[in-house]
Design a protein around this motif. Structure first.
Motif: not given
Ligand SMILES: C[S@@+](CC[C@H](N)C(=O)[O-])C[C@H]1O[C@@H](n2cnc3c(N)ncnc32)[C@H](O)[C@@H]1O
Length: 238
Positions: A61-62, A110-112, A19, A83-85, A128-129, A26
């Motif tokens: 995962a914002t 942060g990590d979910a 990501f 988000d982690i990214s 979301g996703f 994106y």
């Molecule tokens: C497909 S994007 C979705 C972004 C946004 N929520 C949307 O609806 O467009 C997925 C996101 O999940 C984040 N992600 C994945 N694993 C995660 C975790 N363990 N903790 C936090 N974020 C995470 C990724 O870094 C990425 O930004």
């Protein structure tokens, strides 16, 4: 370690790196791959959310913060996007600053699966996703459950596989050709879009995902399927 032995990165590190690498494009690719429907889905999440008038909201995962920004329309709400990214968050921070919403929406690394919040801190959690990218799905969902207040709501937007076999046939044809093609045309990271397509096919959806939510403590789960069942909105109560 032998010189030719490759270090196997954890799924979490691979997801974060992926990501980070696609953060700049994106939003555009999300719009193309959902035919613009992602905007409509976020508005639906806002409508579902606002009926409870939540004050403290966590958007897990914002990414580039589109859901967090949509939820900022709820009066008196304050939103944390996590988000982690860091690169995805940077894109989101620019949008928040442009819209002058930094008093309402804050983005945090942060990590979910290891949330740095006390139990029962939020009225609403949205994802979301994001869930299909978790390294440990149940750990992530249990963390969401822990930080929600009693009777708090979880809203998840995620890809799903259509149940109707004819629609499923077209869905597989489309996702296996169109998504990697768009990725290869517009993104420098082609493997990222192959991963996104493959992970969508494998991830539990519909009844199977409801079972996972129940196992993680959620009840009263409702599903609203979108785009012929290729995407679903799950609404669950703590
Ligand atoms: C497909 S994007 C979705 C972004 C946004 N929520 C949307 O609806 O467009 C997925 C996101 O999940 C984040 N992600 C994945 N694993 C995660 C975790 N363990 N903790 C936090 N974020 C995470 C990724 O870094 C990425 O930004």
């Amino acid at each position: 370690m032998k010189p030719n032995q490759k270090l196997k990165l954890s799924k979490k590190v691979q997801v974060k790196n992926m990501f980070d690498s696609i953060s700049a494009e994106y939003d555009l690719l999300n719009r193309i791959m959902t035919f613009g429907n992602d905007i409509r889905w976020r508005k639906k999440i806002y409508k579902i959310a606002k009926s409870d008038n939540p004050k403290d909201i966590l958007d897990i995962a914002t990414g580039t913060a589109d859901i967090a920004l949509e939820l900022s329309k709820i009066t008196e709400s304050s939103i944390i996007g996590l988000d982690i990214s860091e690169q995805m968050l940077e894109v989101g921070r620019k949008k928040i600053n442009n819209k002058k919403l930094s008093n309402k929406v804050v983005l945090i690394s942060g990590d979910a699966e290891n949330l740095d919040y006390e139990k029962e801190s939020f009225d609403l959690v949205t994802i979301g996703f994001g869930v299909r990218n978790f390294e440990n799905l149940e750990k992530g969902l249990k963390e969401s459950h822990r930080v929600l207040r009693s009777r708090g709501k979880l809203i998840i937007l995620e890809t799903s596989v259509p149940e109707n076999s004819i629609i499923k046939f077209f869905y597989f044809f489309f996702s296996r050709s169109f998504i990697p093609l768009i990725g290869s045309l517009f993104s420098k990271d082609k493997t990222a879009y192959q991963y996104l397509q493959k992970s969508a096919e494998k991830f539990p959806s519909g009844k199977n995902f409801i079972l996972v939510l129940n196992k993680c403590g959620f009840s009263n789960v409702k599903v609203q399927t979108q785009m012929f069942g290729a995407t679903s909105i799950y609404i669950a109560k703590k």
